[in-house]
Write an enzyme that holds these catalytic residues in place. Structure first.
Site, PDB file in Angstrom:
ATOM      1  N   GLY A  55      -6.796   1.982   8.770  1.00  0.00           N
ATOM      2  CA  GLY A  55      -6.096   0.992   9.338  1.00  0.00           C
ATOM      3  C   GLY A  55      -7.153  -0.028   9.788  1.00  0.00           C
TER       4      GLY A  55
ATOM      5  N   ARG B 111       1.840   4.264  -0.754  1.00  0.00           N
ATOM      6  CA  ARG B 111       3.174   4.764  -1.298  1.00  0.00           C
ATOM      7  C   ARG B 111       3.760   3.594  -2.110  1.00  0.00           C
ATOM      8  NH1 ARG B 111       2.417   9.542  -2.068  1.00  0.00           N
ATOM      9  NH2 ARG B 111       4.696   9.689  -2.635  1.00  0.00           N
TER      10      ARG B 111
ATOM     11  N   HIS C  98      -4.388  -6.516  -1.492  1.00  0.00           N
ATOM     12  CA  HIS C  98      -4.930  -5.585  -2.440  1.00  0.00           C
ATOM     13  C   HIS C  98      -6.301  -5.974  -2.638  1.00  0.00           C
ATOM     14  CE1 HIS C  98      -4.425  -3.083  -6.070  1.00  0.00           C
ATOM     15  NE2 HIS C  98      -5.112  -4.248  -6.733  1.00  0.00           N
TER      16      HIS C  98
HETATM   17  C1  GAR Z   1      -8.107  -1.630   2.092  1.00  0.00           C
HETATM   18  O1  GAR Z   1      -9.457  -1.706   1.154  1.00  0.00           O
HETATM   19  C2  GAR Z   1      -6.900  -2.314   1.172  1.00  0.00           C
HETATM   20  O2  GAR Z   1      -7.119  -3.344   0.541  1.00  0.00           O
HETATM   21  C3  GAR Z   1      -6.692  -1.171   0.140  1.00  0.00           C
HETATM   22  O3  GAR Z   1      -6.850   0.112   0.901  1.00  0.00           O
HETATM   23  C4  GAR Z   1      -7.648  -0.145   1.848  1.00  0.00           C
HETATM   24  C5  GAR Z   1      -7.075   0.268   3.284  1.00  0.00           C
HETATM   25  O4  GAR Z   1      -8.180   0.104   4.393  1.00  0.00           O
HETATM   26  N1  GAR Z   1      -5.162  -1.111  -0.180  1.00  0.00           N
HETATM   27  C6  GAR Z   1      -4.667  -0.443  -1.382  1.00  0.00           C
HETATM   28  O5  GAR Z   1      -5.777   0.061  -2.304  1.00  0.00           O
HETATM   29  C7  GAR Z   1      -3.347  -0.827  -1.705  1.00  0.00           C
HETATM   30  N2  GAR Z   1      -3.214   0.045  -2.950  1.00  0.00           N
HETATM   31  P1  GAR Z   1      -7.834   0.076   6.179  1.00  0.00           P
HETATM   32  O6  GAR Z   1      -6.834   1.317   6.023  1.00  0.00           O
HETATM   33  O7  GAR Z   1      -9.047   0.394   6.730  1.00  0.00           O
HETATM   34  O8  GAR Z   1      -7.183  -1.097   6.178  1.00  0.00           O
END
Ligand code: GAR
Length: 196
Positions: free
Chosen positions: A12, A91, A109
């Protein structure tokens, strides 16, 4: 103020950067942090920030996405969210769910879309021999990691980078980009935010 629900699955850090941005003259305020994973580290961070949290575990639905989403939508509607921000929410959402939030759901993304939709974006950028990489905030449409781009931030790819190095370099930019896009978006401005 516009009310913002943030959906997470993990640590998060993007969610925290969004929460921290929504103060003062910002046109939005957080109303909910929602996770499909009760162990998501972000839930404690949201609670510590005084934001309401909820969990809808996807696992009991055994791949029935519609049944999962029928529960997932409830806390969002109860919180009265105007805008939904996906922030590391892992998800895939059906067209039926997305259509309920048409024009008011954002996603971040970790690639320069339209490159590298889906997973393992950092490794794929390295394998392709790209010289730059980055992240994108876009409006969510039924197609995965598609939809109008609302902002992009770029980073260089350096010799010897591992996927982890790149992920960390991109994440720093994510924390700048997502709050900047949300601030504009909540004010009704869809001009893309571009960060170099
Ligand atoms: C982030 O790098 C986000 O861009 C990616 O997951 C990570 C979450 O980090 N999202 C994806 O890959 C979506 N398919 P966080 O929980 O520390 O924000």
């Amino acid at each position: 103020h516009k009310k913002v629900a943030i959906l997470i699955s993990g640590g998060g850090s993007n969610m925290v950067s969004l929460l921290e941005s929504m103060t003062g003259d910002h046109p939005a305020r957080p109303c909910l942090v929602l996770s499909n994973n009760a162990d998501a580290g972000g839930l404690k961070k949201a609670a510590a920030a005084g934001v309401a949290t909820a969990v809808v575990d996807h696992r009991p639905f055994k791949g029935d996405r519609e049944a999962f989403e029928a529960e997932l939508v409830k806390p969002i509607l109860e919180a009265g969210a105007d805008i939904v921000c996906l922030a590391g929410f892992m998800r895939v959402l059906t067209a039926g769910f997305v259509s309920q939030f048409q024009g008011r759901m954002l996603n971040i993304h970790p690639s320069l879309l339209p490159k590298y939709k889906g997973l393992h974006t950092h490794a794929r950028a390295l394998e392709a021999g790209d010289k730059e990489h980055g992240c994108t905030v876009h409006e969510v449409t039924p197609a995965l990691d598609d939809g109008p781009v609302l902002g992009q931030a770029r980073v260089p790819i350096l010799p010897g980078d591992t996927p982890e190095d790149l992920a960390q370099r991109v994440l720093v930019k994510e924390h700048l980009l997502y709050p900047a896009v949300l601030r504009r978006y909540a004010a009704g401005d869809r001009t893309p935010v571009l960060i170099d």
